[in-house]
Design a protein around this motif. Structure first.
Motif, mmCIF file in Angstrom:
data_model
loop_
_atom_site.group_PDB
_atom_site.id
_atom_site.type_symbol
_atom_site.label_atom_id
_atom_site.label_comp_id
_atom_site.label_asym_id
_atom_site.label_seq_id
_atom_site.Cartn_x
_atom_site.Cartn_y
_atom_site.Cartn_z
ATOM 1 N N GLY A 129 0.856 -1.186 0.000
ATOM 2 C CA GLY A 129 0.000 0.000 0.000
ATOM 3 C C GLY A 129 0.883 1.224 0.000
ATOM 4 N N CYS A 130 1.250 1.655 1.199
ATOM 5 C CA CYS A 130 1.997 2.909 1.345
ATOM 6 C C CYS A 130 3.499 2.757 1.095
ATOM 7 C CB CYS A 130 1.780 3.453 2.748
ATOM 8 S SG CYS A 130 2.436 2.352 4.011
ATOM 9 N N GLY A 131 4.049 1.597 1.406
ATOM 10 C CA GLY A 131 5.490 1.406 1.276
ATOM 11 C C GLY A 131 6.315 2.092 2.359
ATOM 12 N N GLY A 150 5.414 1.810 5.923
ATOM 13 C CA GLY A 150 5.130 1.325 7.273
ATOM 14 C C GLY A 150 3.892 1.897 7.936
ATOM 15 N N CYS A 158 0.403 1.477 6.545
ATOM 16 C CA CYS A 158 -0.925 0.918 6.234
ATOM 17 C C CYS A 158 -1.102 -0.537 6.635
ATOM 18 C CB CYS A 158 -1.223 1.080 4.749
ATOM 19 S SG CYS A 158 -0.289 -0.055 3.694
ATOM 20 N N GLY A 159 -0.028 -1.277 6.768
ATOM 21 C CA GLY A 159 -0.131 -2.676 7.188
ATOM 22 C C GLY A 159 -0.566 -3.652 6.100
ATOM 23 N N CYS A 184 1.143 -4.875 3.875
ATOM 24 C CA CYS A 184 2.269 -5.782 3.612
ATOM 25 C C CYS A 184 2.611 -6.649 4.817
ATOM 26 C CB CYS A 184 3.489 -4.951 3.228
ATOM 27 S SG CYS A 184 4.031 -3.914 4.607
ATOM 28 N N CYS A 200 7.413 -4.152 4.029
ATOM 29 C CA CYS A 200 7.995 -3.057 3.233
ATOM 30 C C CYS A 200 9.139 -2.385 3.976
ATOM 31 C CB CYS A 200 6.940 -2.025 2.849
ATOM 32 S SG CYS A 200 6.320 -1.042 4.228
HETATM 33 S S1 FES Z 1 2.936 -1.150 2.375
HETATM 34 FE FE1 FES Z 1 1.981 0.060 3.878
HETATM 35 S S2 FES Z 1 2.923 -0.669 5.675
HETATM 36 FE FE2 FES Z 1 3.982 -1.702 4.146
#
Ligand code: FES
Ligand code: FES
Lengths: 159, 288
Positions: A41-43, A45, A47-48, A50, A62
């Motif tokens: 998602g966000c890359g 840390g 959004c969770g 991953c 990520c």
């Molecule tokens: S992609 Fe969002 S927390 Fe890793």
């Protein structure tokens, strides 16, 4: 660029991969091992999406550098279902309670819930909310997700 | 992402040697919760050629009581600190602060040492550690150096830790039995929010009710983490009253304005800072 060789346990099986050192665990899972259940998602840390279990604890894949996976034990959503493709009670409950909308957050949610139920088999609503507080759902189906986790806890209790 | 060589030392000695032999070229990676974001944004300094993992080093992963001090290894995570019986008993304010950092996923990776040496004004574990008079232990090659945590901050997000030094542990003296401590963080829990104000305090009073020891610190109030000596001095030696607490609150907001200047947010922050100071003091002091 030089590559590094890594060996770790993935969903109970030992795997060895050779990757560029600047890849993330997330990239290895999705691109090298083709386990695309783990989402990006966000890359960064937040959004969770991953989320995976690393040595039994939830982590954002990520934020883990390839080499940090060396020797660890990793469980992804692909490792949650039971043998023979039978869904885990958590997955069943997510479906039954309508906790899956677009599904993007679901793998991460299920893993956070799994980590919770492993250490606390009878969580209350606050404990469930806390356990999934690092998993964002853009479809905002949090209520159903909490209910699904409660229902799964009940099922696992009765077993 | 930037290119680099990945290094996974076998032990602490080797890690220190690599760091000394490659001065300025090594980025240390533990929990990765900050470093990975720097890398992703290609913000590692161009001099960096290697990334050295230390989170697997068992020598850096401990929480122990040496009789006098509580010692926390540099690779110990927030979750481990928050769950530790030893920390909960001896420094509940630090356990609480560690439990509010980021999200469960971040707490499972991020380290208290890493969080603390970022010198970020928003790092949740710094105020409790300042209140505990924590000391940072560093290694350079085979040499060991100890510095009070408060002396390593040179400015916002800046410390005087050398690029060939490795933080190995943080420790603090166990508190006298009659010490009261508190940690409070503003607003509801929200995993993603980083910069919310938090306050930490510890205090002791004698039988007459006079304050004989007091430390107050806060996060996201001043540009770099600090104690509020002016506020502490208002109460030291006195019997606390509501009006003295209010005065202490004003001293904290005064420090904030002196250090940060009067900003657009000051009108909002000033009353919040004052009332949070009063609240944290009410938790650690008996008021007459
Ligand atoms: S992609 Fe969002 S927390 Fe890793
Ligand atoms: S179901 Fe769509 S993000 Fe959660």
């Amino acid at each position: 660029m030089e590559t590094i060789e890594l060996t770790f346990t993935l969903n109970q099986r030992e795997v060895t991969v050779s990757v560029a050192p600047n890849r993330r665990l997330l990239d290895i899972l999705r691109e090298e091992l083709h386990l695309t259940g783990t989402k990006e998602g966000c890359g960064i840390g937040e959004c969770g999406a991953c989320t995976v279990l690393l040595n039994g604890r939830t982590v954002n894949s990520c934020l883990i550098l390839a080499g940090q996976a060396q020797g660890s034990e990793i469980i992804t959503i692909e490792g949650v279902e039971k043998a023979g493709g039978k869904l885990h009670p958590l997955q069943e409950s997510f479906l039954e309670k309508g906790a899956v909308q677009c599904g993007f957050c679901t793998p991460g949610m299920v893993l956070s819930a799994l980590a919770l139920l492993r250490k606390n088999s009878t969580p209350n609503v606050d404990e469930i909310r806390e356990a999934i507080s690092g998993n964002l759902c853009r479809c905002t189906g949090y209520k159903q997700i909490v209910e699904a986790i409660q229902a799964a806890a009940g099922k696992l209790q009765r077993k | 992402m930037q290119n680099f060589k990945f290094i996974r030392p076998e032990n602490l000695d080797q890690a220190c040697r690599i760091l000394s032999e490659n001065r300025g070229k090594v980025k240390i990676l533990a929990g990765g919760t900050d470093v990975m974001i720097e890398m992703r944004d290609d913000k590692l300094p161009p001099s960096i050629e290697m990334v050295m993992e230390i989170s697997h080093l068992e020598e850096l992963r401990f929480i122990e009581d040496d009789g006098k001090n509580i010692r926390i290894g540099a690779a110990t995570t927030h979750a481990e600190v928050a769950e530790s019986e030893l920390i909960r008993k001896n420094a509940p304010l630090l356990a609480e602060a560690a439990a509010t950092v980021g999200s469960p996923q971040i707490r499972n990776r991020g380290t208290v040492a890493g969080n603390s040496i970022t010198a970020s004004p928003a790092a949740d574990t710094i105020p409790p550690l300042l209140v505990l008079d924590a000391t940072v232990v560093l290694r350079r090659g085979t040499e060991k150096r100890e510095v009070p945590l408060r002396d390593i901050f040179t400015g916002p997000n800046q410390t005087n830790i050398g690029n060939d030094e490795l933080v190995t542990e943080i420790y603090f003296e166990k508190l006298p039995d009659d010490t009261r401590t508190a940690f409070i963080k503003l607003a509801r829990r929200n995993s993603a929010a980083k910069s919310r104000m938090n306050f930490a305090a510890r205090a002791r009073q004698n039988d007459a009710g006079e304050v004989i020891e007091l430390r107050i610190s806060a996060g996201s109030v001043t540009p770099s983490p600090a104690r509020f000596n002016a506020a502490e001095n208002i109460l030291l030696g006195k019997i606390p009253s509501e009006s003295l607490l209010k005065e202490a609150g004003e001293a904290v907001s005064g420090d904030m304005i002196r250090q940060s200047g009067y900003r657009w947010s000051t009108d909002y922050k000033k009353p919040v800072v004052e009332s949070l100071t009063v609240r944290v003091l009410e938790e650690v002091l008996t008021i007459y």
